[in-house]
Design a protein around this motif. Structure first.
Motif, PDB file in Angstrom:
ATOM      1  N   TRP A 187     -76.961  57.350  61.905  1.00 32.09           N
ATOM      2  CA  TRP A 187     -75.678  57.983  62.192  1.00 32.09           C
ATOM      3  C   TRP A 187     -74.684  57.681  61.070  1.00 32.09           C
ATOM      4  O   TRP A 187     -73.944  58.555  60.631  1.00 32.09           O
ATOM      5  CB  TRP A 187     -75.176  57.489  63.545  1.00 32.09           C
ATOM      6  N   LEU A 188     -74.691  56.416  60.603  1.00 32.97           N
ATOM      7  CA  LEU A 188     -73.829  56.038  59.479  1.00 32.97           C
ATOM      8  C   LEU A 188     -74.267  56.745  58.194  1.00 32.97           C
ATOM      9  O   LEU A 188     -73.430  57.186  57.404  1.00 32.97           O
ATOM     10  CB  LEU A 188     -73.852  54.527  59.281  1.00 32.97           C
ATOM     11  N   ALA A 189     -75.573  56.857  57.978  1.00 31.90           N
ATOM     12  CA  ALA A 189     -76.107  57.502  56.771  1.00 31.90           C
ATOM     13  C   ALA A 189     -75.719  58.973  56.718  1.00 31.90           C
ATOM     14  O   ALA A 189     -75.429  59.502  55.639  1.00 31.90           O
ATOM     15  CB  ALA A 189     -77.624  57.355  56.726  1.00 31.90           C
ATOM     16  N   ALA A 190     -75.698  59.616  57.850  1.00 32.13           N
ATOM     17  CA  ALA A 190     -75.365  61.047  57.894  1.00 32.13           C
ATOM     18  C   ALA A 190     -73.916  61.305  57.483  1.00 32.13           C
ATOM     19  O   ALA A 190     -73.574  62.420  57.108  1.00 32.13           O
ATOM     20  CB  ALA A 190     -75.615  61.602  59.286  1.00 32.13           C
ATOM     21  N   ARG A 191     -73.093  60.280  57.512  1.00 30.20           N
ATOM     22  CA  ARG A 191     -71.682  60.425  57.174  1.00 30.20           C
ATOM     23  C   ARG A 191     -71.312  59.843  55.805  1.00 30.20           C
ATOM     24  O   ARG A 191     -70.157  59.864  55.433  1.00 30.20           O
ATOM     25  CB  ARG A 191     -70.829  59.752  58.252  1.00 30.20           C
ATOM     26  N   ASP A 192     -72.287  59.327  55.094  1.00 28.95           N
ATOM     27  CA  ASP A 192     -72.010  58.687  53.810  1.00 28.95           C
ATOM     28  C   ASP A 192     -72.245  59.663  52.661  1.00 28.95           C
ATOM     29  O   ASP A 192     -73.282  60.331  52.616  1.00 28.95           O
ATOM     30  CB  ASP A 192     -72.899  57.451  53.653  1.00 28.95           C
ATOM     31  N   ARG A 193     -71.322  59.723  51.742  1.00 32.06           N
ATOM     32  CA  ARG A 193     -71.419  60.685  50.632  1.00 32.06           C
ATOM     33  C   ARG A 193     -72.506  60.318  49.620  1.00 32.06           C
ATOM     34  O   ARG A 193     -72.922  61.168  48.839  1.00 32.06           O
ATOM     35  CB  ARG A 193     -70.073  60.829  49.933  1.00 32.06           C
ATOM     36  N   ARG A 194     -72.978  59.079  49.624  1.00 35.92           N
ATOM     37  CA  ARG A 194     -74.007  58.657  48.670  1.00 35.92           C
ATOM     38  C   ARG A 194     -75.414  59.097  49.072  1.00 35.92           C
ATOM     39  O   ARG A 194     -76.334  59.040  48.278  1.00 35.92           O
ATOM     40  CB  ARG A 194     -73.990  57.127  48.518  1.00 35.92           C
ATOM     41  N   VAL A 195     -75.564  59.549  50.299  1.00 33.73           N
ATOM     42  CA  VAL A 195     -76.873  59.964  50.816  1.00 33.73           C
ATOM     43  C   VAL A 195     -77.106  61.428  50.437  1.00 33.73           C
ATOM     44  O   VAL A 195     -76.214  62.262  50.596  1.00 33.73           O
ATOM     45  CB  VAL A 195     -76.925  59.778  52.351  1.00 33.73           C
ATOM     46  N   PRO A 196     -78.317  61.754  49.929  1.00 34.99           N
ATOM     47  CA  PRO A 196     -78.612  63.154  49.580  1.00 34.99           C
ATOM     48  C   PRO A 196     -78.448  64.078  50.798  1.00 34.99           C
ATOM     49  O   PRO A 196     -78.665  63.673  51.936  1.00 34.99           O
ATOM     50  CB  PRO A 196     -80.072  63.119  49.118  1.00 34.99           C
ATOM     51  N   TRP A 197     -78.109  65.349  50.529  1.00 32.27           N
ATOM     52  CA  TRP A 197     -77.801  66.278  51.617  1.00 32.27           C
ATOM     53  C   TRP A 197     -78.967  66.476  52.570  1.00 32.27           C
ATOM     54  O   TRP A 197     -78.769  66.585  53.783  1.00 32.27           O
ATOM     55  CB  TRP A 197     -77.318  67.620  51.069  1.00 32.27           C
ATOM     56  N   HIS A 198     -80.202  66.535  52.045  1.00 33.36           N
ATOM     57  CA  HIS A 198     -81.352  66.755  52.938  1.00 33.36           C
ATOM     58  C   HIS A 198     -81.584  65.538  53.839  1.00 33.36           C
ATOM     59  O   HIS A 198     -81.954  65.690  54.999  1.00 33.36           O
ATOM     60  CB  HIS A 198     -82.613  67.119  52.132  1.00 33.36           C
ATOM     61  N   ALA A 199     -81.331  64.342  53.312  1.00 33.97           N
ATOM     62  CA  ALA A 199     -81.457  63.139  54.137  1.00 33.97           C
ATOM     63  C   ALA A 199     -80.339  63.095  55.177  1.00 33.97           C
ATOM     64  O   ALA A 199     -80.567  62.681  56.322  1.00 33.97           O
ATOM     65  CB  ALA A 199     -81.428  61.895  53.259  1.00 33.97           C
ATOM     66  N   LYS A 200     -79.135  63.528  54.789  1.00 32.71           N
ATOM     67  CA  LYS A 200     -78.019  63.596  55.734  1.00 32.71           C
ATOM     68  C   LYS A 200     -78.345  64.536  56.889  1.00 32.71           C
ATOM     69  O   LYS A 200     -78.063  64.239  58.047  1.00 32.71           O
ATOM     70  CB  LYS A 200     -76.753  64.109  55.046  1.00 32.71           C
ATOM     71  N   LEU A 201     -78.923  65.671  56.548  1.00 32.49           N
ATOM     72  CA  LEU A 201     -79.262  66.672  57.555  1.00 32.49           C
ATOM     73  C   LEU A 201     -80.253  66.105  58.576  1.00 32.49           C
ATOM     74  O   LEU A 201     -80.047  66.204  59.794  1.00 32.49           O
ATOM     75  CB  LEU A 201     -79.836  67.922  56.883  1.00 32.49           C
ATOM     76  N   VAL A 202     -81.330  65.505  58.079  1.00 36.31           N
ATOM     77  CA  VAL A 202     -82.349  64.944  58.975  1.00 36.31           C
ATOM     78  C   VAL A 202     -81.792  63.754  59.747  1.00 36.31           C
ATOM     79  O   VAL A 202     -81.982  63.644  60.965  1.00 36.31           O
ATOM     80  CB  VAL A 202     -83.622  64.557  58.186  1.00 36.31           C
ATOM     81  N   ALA A 203     -81.084  62.845  59.056  1.00 36.08           N
ATOM     82  CA  ALA A 203     -80.521  61.662  59.718  1.00 36.08           C
ATOM     83  C   ALA A 203     -79.525  62.059  60.795  1.00 36.08           C
ATOM     84  O   ALA A 203     -79.536  61.505  61.904  1.00 36.08           O
ATOM     85  CB  ALA A 203     -79.863  60.749  58.685  1.00 36.08           C
ATOM     86  N   GLY A 204     -78.679  63.028  60.494  1.00 39.86           N
ATOM     87  CA  GLY A 204     -77.705  63.488  61.475  1.00 39.86           C
ATOM     88  C   GLY A 204     -78.356  64.130  62.682  1.00 39.86           C
ATOM     89  O   GLY A 204     -77.955  63.887  63.823  1.00 39.86           O
ATOM     90  N   ALA A 205     -79.365  64.946  62.443  1.00 36.86           N
ATOM     91  CA  ALA A 205     -80.060  65.611  63.552  1.00 36.86           C
ATOM     92  C   ALA A 205     -80.785  64.591  64.436  1.00 36.86           C
ATOM     93  O   ALA A 205     -80.719  64.671  65.666  1.00 36.86           O
ATOM     94  CB  ALA A 205     -81.046  66.635  63.013  1.00 36.86           C
ATOM     95  N   VAL A 206     -81.463  63.638  63.803  1.00 33.73           N
ATOM     96  CA  VAL A 206     -82.202  62.630  64.576  1.00 33.73           C
ATOM     97  C   VAL A 206     -81.231  61.757  65.372  1.00 33.73           C
ATOM     98  O   VAL A 206     -81.453  61.494  66.559  1.00 33.73           O
ATOM     99  CB  VAL A 206     -83.086  61.769  63.642  1.00 33.73           C
ATOM    100  N   ALA A 207     -80.158  61.304  64.729  1.00 36.04           N
ATOM    101  CA  ALA A 207     -79.187  60.453  65.426  1.00 36.04           C
ATOM    102  C   ALA A 207     -78.517  61.217  66.564  1.00 36.04           C
ATOM    103  O   ALA A 207     -78.354  60.683  67.662  1.00 36.04           O
ATOM    104  CB  ALA A 207     -78.144  59.931  64.439  1.00 36.04           C
ATOM    105  N   ALA A 208     -78.137  62.465  66.316  1.00 35.21           N
ATOM    106  CA  ALA A 208     -77.495  63.267  67.364  1.00 35.21           C
ATOM    107  C   ALA A 208     -78.433  63.466  68.548  1.00 35.21           C
ATOM    108  O   ALA A 208     -78.018  63.354  69.701  1.00 35.21           O
ATOM    109  CB  ALA A 208     -77.053  64.607  66.800  1.00 35.21           C
ATOM    110  N   TYR A 209     -79.700  63.746  68.264  1.00 35.79           N
ATOM    111  CA  TYR A 209     -80.656  63.956  69.354  1.00 35.79           C
ATOM    112  C   TYR A 209     -80.928  62.661  70.111  1.00 35.79           C
ATOM    113  O   TYR A 209     -80.986  62.652  71.337  1.00 35.79           O
ATOM    114  CB  TYR A 209     -81.961  64.544  68.820  1.00 35.79           C
ATOM    115  N   ALA A 210     -81.078  61.564  69.367  1.00 32.86           N
ATOM    116  CA  ALA A 210     -81.377  60.281  70.011  1.00 32.86           C
ATOM    117  C   ALA A 210     -80.206  59.798  70.862  1.00 32.86           C
ATOM    118  O   ALA A 210     -80.417  59.176  71.910  1.00 32.86           O
ATOM    119  CB  ALA A 210     -81.726  59.235  68.958  1.00 32.86           C
ATOM    120  N   LEU A 211     -78.989  60.076  70.447  1.00 35.21           N
ATOM    121  CA  LEU A 211     -77.810  59.631  71.188  1.00 35.21           C
ATOM    122  C   LEU A 211     -77.356  60.625  72.246  1.00 35.21           C
ATOM    123  O   LEU A 211     -76.505  60.312  73.068  1.00 35.21           O
ATOM    124  CB  LEU A 211     -76.654  59.361  70.212  1.00 35.21           C
TER     125      LEU A 211
END
Length: 126
Positions: free
Chosen positions: A22-46
């Motif tokens: 969830w934190l990674a999905a909001r960090d500008r240093r993380v590549p966009w494709h990783a943000k997309l997957v991290a955000g989707a996984v965190a949103a679904y898990a939560l």
């Protein structure tokens, strides 16, 4: 008994990793494709809503036992390792914060008050 301790540790690491993603999905240093997957996984898990409802026999727990952990593994591999360890540290500190019982009591009081008001309103309309 030992496997139970192992499962508890696994569940705690899983929770920490979801918060880290969830934190990674909001960090500008993380590549966009990783943000997309991290955000989707965190949103679904939560999310309180599952892709497959839990009341469906066997399949209901499939997302909790397979889809979420596999999504977490994929997202972790996409986030650069040094950043992921930083996010895990932040997630551990965030998860170890004390909880507020008075805050819980206040929220429960608000919900109870709304329920009483709704029942009173229904009673007055009839």
């Amino acid at each position: 008994m030992n496997w139970l301790a192992g499962m508890k540790g696994w569940a705690k690491r899983l929770k920490r990793d979801v918060l880290a993603l969830w934190l990674a999905a909001r960090d500008r240093r993380v590549p966009w494709h990783a943000k997309l997957v991290a955000g989707a996984v965190a949103a679904y898990a939560l999310s309180p809503i599952d892709l497959i409802p839990d009341f469906i026999p066997v399949l209901g727990y499939l997302d909790d036992l397979l889809i979420v952990p596999l999504g977490i593994v994929l997202a972790i591999r996409l986030v650069p390792a040094p950043l992921m360890s930083e996010f895990r540290g932040q997630a551990e500190r965030w998860a170890d914060r004390p909880t507020s019982r008075s805050g819980l009591a206040f929220v429960l009081f608000i919900w109870f008050s709304c329920l009483v008001f709704a029942l009173w309103s229904l009673w007055e309309l009839s």
